[in-house]
Design a protein around this motif. Structure first.
Motif, PDB file in Angstrom:
ATOM      1  N   SER A   1    -110.708  11.247 -22.806  1.00  0.00           N
ATOM      2  CA  SER A   1    -109.563  10.737 -22.879  1.00  0.00           C
ATOM      3  C   SER A   1    -109.180  10.910 -21.292  1.00  0.00           C
ATOM      4  CB  SER A   1    -108.268  11.541 -23.585  1.00  0.00           C
ATOM      5  OG  SER A   1    -108.753  11.404 -24.810  1.00  0.00           O
TER       6      SER A   1
ATOM      7  N   LEU B   1    -120.099   5.467 -25.413  1.00  0.00           N
ATOM      8  CA  LEU B   1    -118.984   4.566 -26.089  1.00  0.00           C
ATOM      9  C   LEU B   1    -118.642   5.273 -27.444  1.00  0.00           C
ATOM     10  CD1 LEU B   1    -121.425   1.449 -25.980  1.00  0.00           C
ATOM     11  CD2 LEU B   1    -119.311   1.780 -24.648  1.00  0.00           C
ATOM     12  N   VAL B   2    -119.342   5.885 -28.151  1.00  0.00           N
ATOM     13  CA  VAL B   2    -118.790   6.957 -29.202  1.00  0.00           C
ATOM     14  C   VAL B   2    -117.680   7.879 -28.801  1.00  0.00           C
ATOM     15  CG1 VAL B   2    -119.504   8.742 -30.750  1.00  0.00           C
ATOM     16  CG2 VAL B   2    -120.924   6.656 -30.424  1.00  0.00           C
TER      17      VAL B   2
ATOM     18  N   GLU C   1    -115.724   7.356 -26.254  1.00  0.00           N
ATOM     19  CA  GLU C   1    -114.523   6.547 -25.791  1.00  0.00           C
ATOM     20  C   GLU C   1    -113.704   6.363 -27.136  1.00  0.00           C
ATOM     21  OE1 GLU C   1    -114.422   3.369 -23.220  1.00  0.00           O
ATOM     22  OE2 GLU C   1    -116.155   4.039 -21.913  1.00  0.00           O
ATOM     23  N   GLY C   2    -114.393   5.680 -28.060  1.00  0.00           N
ATOM     24  CA  GLY C   2    -113.818   5.507 -29.530  1.00  0.00           C
ATOM     25  C   GLY C   2    -113.102   6.622 -30.248  1.00  0.00           C
ATOM     26  N   CYS C   3    -113.652   7.919 -29.938  1.00  0.00           N
ATOM     27  CA  CYS C   3    -112.916   9.057 -30.546  1.00  0.00           C
ATOM     28  C   CYS C   3    -111.802   9.600 -29.484  1.00  0.00           C
ATOM     29  CB  CYS C   3    -114.006  10.452 -30.362  1.00  0.00           C
ATOM     30  SG  CYS C   3    -115.322  10.252 -31.659  1.00  0.00           S
TER      31      CYS C   3
ATOM     32  N   ALA D   1    -109.872   7.506 -28.333  1.00  0.00           N
ATOM     33  CA  ALA D   1    -108.979   6.371 -28.436  1.00  0.00           C
ATOM     34  C   ALA D   1    -107.702   6.890 -29.794  1.00  0.00           C
ATOM     35  CB  ALA D   1    -109.403   5.116 -28.953  1.00  0.00           C
TER      36      ALA D   1
ATOM     37  N   ARG E   1    -110.648  12.695 -35.066  1.00  0.00           N
ATOM     38  CA  ARG E   1    -111.764  12.446 -34.268  1.00  0.00           C
ATOM     39  C   ARG E   1    -113.160  12.914 -34.536  1.00  0.00           C
ATOM     40  NH1 ARG E   1    -108.698  14.056 -28.428  1.00  0.00           N
ATOM     41  NH2 ARG E   1    -107.660  12.014 -28.113  1.00  0.00           N
TER      42      ARG E   1
ATOM     43  N   LEU F   1    -114.245  10.511 -37.433  1.00  0.00           N
ATOM     44  CA  LEU F   1    -114.969   9.408 -36.959  1.00  0.00           C
ATOM     45  C   LEU F   1    -116.343   9.810 -36.146  1.00  0.00           C
ATOM     46  CD1 LEU F   1    -114.936   6.416 -35.816  1.00  0.00           C
ATOM     47  CD2 LEU F   1    -113.623   7.242 -33.870  1.00  0.00           C
TER      48      LEU F   1
ATOM     49  N   VAL G   1    -120.091   8.213 -37.114  1.00  0.00           N
ATOM     50  CA  VAL G   1    -120.984   7.747 -36.340  1.00  0.00           C
ATOM     51  C   VAL G   1    -122.290   8.346 -36.496  1.00  0.00           C
ATOM     52  CG1 VAL G   1    -121.289   7.110 -33.798  1.00  0.00           C
ATOM     53  CG2 VAL G   1    -119.266   6.879 -35.046  1.00  0.00           C
TER      54      VAL G   1
END
Length: 222
Positions: free
Chosen positions: A110, A160-161, A163-165, A167, A180, A183, A187
């Motif tokens: 983050s 990328l994974v 970053e998604g977490c 978010a 998180r 998610l 994945v």
């Protein structure tokens, strides 16, 4: 003796050194909160959140860039620590999963994503970044060797994974962690497998991230 006990901080230091250590910890904790909310916030907002005077902050961090660098470098070092901690794990897949869970829980990504491009990295940060990339590549190679990671997944895909977490953020920190983790688990279930069979339906869409492609954000933005 009672006074010494009162002055003792979590670091075990006493007197002025103990107070300085406590101030530094308070400043860094406050800076994480302030800059996650607004990377352009002034350092005065950090001092106010930390409950310290500007002089105490400037003694440790002469400028905002110094503080931003410290925060990101601490995150980078945490990344390396988490990766090195699982190197002894004989199961390559488990090592990757435990590492990713540790990084998600530590909320390292983050801060990195929010602050990239807001300061000039040091040479030491560059060396540590290369070390982190080497460790990540090794983790992915080991996981792939177990047959449990798809053959078309590369190390940068996990950037990328993460970053998604990162978010995912709610007011409740524990609920944030739970979602998180949920998610991340979804994945990981998606990338687990014996590799690509050759059937187009089994191949991930689009080419994977190229080496360094995601580093564009670290270019200083004015």
């Amino acid at each position: 003796m009672p006074k010494q006990m009162d002055d003792r901080g979590s670091t075990g230091l006493t007197g002025r050194r103990g107070q300085a250590a406590r101030n530094d910890a308070a400043i860094l904790d406050a800076a994480r909160e302030v800059f996650l909310a607004d990377p352009k916030a002034p350092v005065a907002a950090v001092a106010e959140r930390a409950g310290v005077g500007m002089s105490a902050l400037y003694r440790r961090y002469p400028g905002k860039e110094d503080l931003l660098r410290r925060l990101c470098h601490d995150g980078l070092r945490r990344w390396i620590e988490e990766a090195e901690a699982v190197e002894a794990e004989p199961d390559g897949w488990k090592a990757l999963v435990v590492f990713l869970e540790g990084i998600v829980d530590a909320d390292v990504h983050s801060l990195t994503v929010h602050l990239a491009g807001t300061f000039t990295p040091t040479e030491e940060m560059g060396r540590d970044a290369r070390r982190a990339a080497e460790l990540m590549n090794r983790l992915v190679e080991r996981a792939r060797a177990t047959g449990r990671l798809r053959g078309d997944v590369v190390a940068d895909d996990f950037g990328l994974v993460l970053e998604g977490c990162a978010a995912v953020r709610l007011p409740d920190p524990e609920r944030t962690r739970e979602l998180r983790r949920r998610l991340l688990s979804m994945v990981l279930d998606g990338v687990a497998g014996a590799g690509v069979t050759g059937d187009d339906a089994d191949v991930l869409p689009g080419p994977p991230p190229e080496p360094g492609e995601l580093n564009w954000r670290w270019r200083r933005s004015g």
